[in-house]
Design an enzyme around this catalytic site. Structure first.
Site, short mmCIF file in Angstrom:
data_model
loop_
_atom_site.label_atom_id
_atom_site.label_comp_id
_atom_site.label_asym_id
_atom_site.label_seq_id
_atom_site.Cartn_x
_atom_site.Cartn_y
_atom_site.Cartn_z
N ASN A 1 0.85 -1.19 0.00
CA ASN A 1 0.00 0.00 0.00
C ASN A 1 0.89 1.25 0.00
OD1 ASN A 1 0.93 -0.27 2.71
ND2 ASN A 1 -0.78 0.96 3.42
N CYS B 1 1.84 3.54 2.00
CA CYS B 1 2.78 3.84 3.10
C CYS B 1 3.63 2.67 3.54
CB CYS B 1 2.00 4.41 4.28
SG CYS B 1 1.39 6.07 3.97
N GLU C 1 3.08 -0.32 5.09
CA GLU C 1 2.90 -1.22 6.23
C GLU C 1 2.16 -2.50 5.85
OE1 GLU C 1 -0.80 1.39 6.34
OE2 GLU C 1 1.32 1.62 5.86
#
Length: 617
Positions: free
Chosen positions: A302, A304, A306
């Site tokens: 995704n 970001c 994580e």
């Protein structure tokens, strides 16, 4: 002993104007005249919507438990859940998705673009692996056309994303990855050196174990592409076997050219040092630790980072606010209420599991993937503030141990809750118990959890990740986001309004606010009040490394680097991240060219890559 402090029901939980603004512009449902009058009504809406997935005779009881979990910002569901649950709007409750494999044809490319646009339009961030697209200048085997390369098509994605208003004041966010052995990797690495280019993308290089070994050996590194997609060379071909996205196993790949592995690594590091991108995704490690490695191959994450996900995978996120569980803060008797956290986790897991069934999905393939693996991403926020309130420095060994204890408590409670849900509701459809129980992360869980999985299965293939939580942490009175240190204790933030304008708000860190409440304005801060930029970069890495073994997905972490940090030391951080067993690494070094979101009294600071302006809530 005193319990962790919580506002009484009905009290205004906001202590800062920006927090109320975040609620009003992002999460409040309805107009000024007939909408939710306060955040308590928002919590009641969300609790009722998720409890609607419970059996009718238990719905009211679970709604009350869900509502209690949200009270006082103890549990913070992902922003899409807060914004969309129970509204009736045609939006997804999932923050982000990794999209499907991009077929290397004009039809395939624009089908993938359409799928990404539909997903962003409903409020989801998207991740793409562009490695399937032929390198610039090569000819196709059948059409004999000359390829323009993956980076050129990324420009089209970027333009599309910039036109899509993605739910309220948020615009779409994207992640692009490319294999470290793709022939266009150098163009990909340098793409964001051009001002204004690919501004809607975060970019990461899929970095393999073989590449890291070649860097250390100062060896040549072959840049390759599947032979079946390319027109035959006039001369002899050098062919190697490689795993490649879109294929079930290794395929013959033509060596297009060779570069020095160490030279390519330095090019990646130089670009990151100068522009804060690309990040690196240690893709082999991601797949080694994937609980579902027996059935899926991950090549993207995704926006970001994580949640490394398979094609059409989704982020179902929520965070336990550790700062809300500190008893007797700023005293010698300060404690983290692990028992209360342990009690809350099963409720949070049940809420997120219900999200899978309550949510709309932009695409049928996303619904099929998520409902088959029921992946969750339960994590933490407010870690740095909790440590300060406990009298611990972020960069201390005791601080890391306390953080690991909290994360371990959450992870083990989450797995136990998922086993119980499997006993009650059935295991996730993709579960094959024998290979699942042999997965490295599962092997490291306590025996009672593994025995429970063997007997009952597990409801959710994955349970934990740590997101940046920028926006929901601002909502929760500006607790420190995710596992990040506080960026500053007082600053001004430019916030995007619904009409596209920006407003400046003063912001105060939650722990700092609580300290001033007790000790006044003039009492010097203890040495535990340390900001991200004051910490040695290796302290950032150490915290991430302390928690990664307790997280089955990944961690969004930005390592703040001083502007004058020497380049050789900077490059060594990434080697160190690999040696510590991390799944990825992202850094931010301020330069005068980057725009400002946070402003201190005597300096201007640019946002790190996972700020609320770049993340998807």
């Amino acid at each position: 002993m005193a319990r962790a402090e919580r506002p009484a029901r009905g009290e205004d939980p906001f202590v800062a104007g920006i927090s109320r603004h975040i609620w009003h512009t992002k999460y409040r449902c309805g107009s000024a005249d007939d909408g939710e009058p306060d955040i308590h009504a928002t919590w009641e809406r969300v609790a009722a919507a998720l409890a609607a997935e419970e059996p009718a005779d238990r719905r009211e009881a679970w709604e009350a438990r869900f509502r209690a979990a949200l009270d006082g910002f103890r549990f913070l569901p992902g922003g899409r859940i807060l914004a969309g649950a129970g509204t009736g709007h045609r939006v997804t409750l999932f923050n982000c998705f990794v999209m499907g494999v991009i077929e290397d044809s004009m039809d395939g490319i624009f089908d993938a673009l359409k799928e990404g646009a539909l997903t962003m339009q409903q409020g989801g961030g998207v991740g793409f692996d562009f490695s399937t697209l032929r390198p610039r200048g090569t000819r196709t085997r059948h059409a004999h056309t000359i390829a323009s390369g993956p980076v050129s098509f990324m420009d089209i994605w970027d333009a599309t994303c910039s036109t899509i208003l993605s739910t309220g004041a948020r615009r779409g966010a994207m992640m692009a990855t490319l294999r470290c052995d793709h022939p266009d990797i150098e163009e990909f690495v340098d793409a964001k050196r051009e001002p204004g280019r690919l501004t809607r993308f975060n970019v990461s290089v899929q970095t393999t174990d073989a590449f890291m070994e070649a860097v250390r050996a100062d060896a040549d590194w072959p840049l390759v592409f599947p032979t079946e997609a390319l027109e035959p060379d006039a001369g002899p071909e050098e062919v190697v076997e490689r795993e490649w996205p879109g294929h079930d196993g290794p395929v013959p790949c033509r060596v297009i050219r060779r570069v020095g592995a160490r030279a390519l690594w330095e090019r990646i590091m130089r670009a990151t040092y100068d522009t804060a991108e690309p990040g690196v995704l240690f893709v082999d490690r991601v797949n080694h630790w994937n609980n579902l490695a027996y059935r899926e191959r991950i090549t993207a994450s995704n926006p970001c980072g994580e949640e490394p996900l398979p094609p059409y995978g989704a982020c179902n996120l929520g965070s336990i606010n550790l700062a809300a569980f500190v008893r007797s803060p700023f005293t010698e008797g300060a404690e983290l209420d692990l028992a209360a956290i342990r009690d809350l986790v099963p409720v949070a897991v049940r809420m997120l599991d219900n999200v899978v069934d309550a949510s709309r999905f932009p695409l049928a393939a996303q619904a099929e993937t998520e409902r088959s693996n029921r992946r969750l991403g339960l994590g933490i926020t407010g870690l740095a503030d909790a440590l300060i309130m406990l009298g611990l420095r972020y960069d201390s060994e005791e601080g890391r141990q306390r953080a690991a204890t909290a994360m371990g408590t959450i992870t083990h409670a989450a797995y136990r809750a998922s086993v119980e849900l499997a006993r009650e509701r059935g295991a996730c459809p993709v579960l094959e118990r024998e290979p699942y129980l042999e997965a490295p992360f599962i092997q490291g869980l306590p025996e009672d959890i593994r025995s429970g999985i063997a007997e009952h299965g597990i409801r959710n293939s994955h349970l934990t990740s740590i997101a940046p939580t920028g926006t929901i942490s601002l909502l929760a009175n500006n607790v420190s986001g995710g596992l990040e240190p506080a960026y500053a204790f007082r600053f001004r933030r430019h916030v995007l309004e619904l009409d596209g304008s920006t407003t400046e708000y003063p912001v105060e860190d939650y722990a700092h606010y609580r300290w001033r409440q007790r000790h006044g304005e003039d009492t010097p801060l203890p040495e535990t009040f340390v900001t991200a930029t004051e910490l040695d970069p290796h302290a950032h890495l150490a915290m991430q490394a302390a928690l990664q073994p307790l997280v089955d997905s990944s961690i969004s972490k930005t390592i703040n680097i001083p502007a004058d940090f020497p380049f050789p030391d900077f490059a060594d951080l990434y080697q160190r991240a690999y040696d510590l067993g991390l799944k990825g690494c992202t850094t931010y070094r301020p330069t005068p060219e980057r725009g400002a979101v946070l402003e201190l009294e005597d300096s201007v600071l640019a946002p790190h890559c996972c700020s609320p302006e770049r993340e998807t809530d």
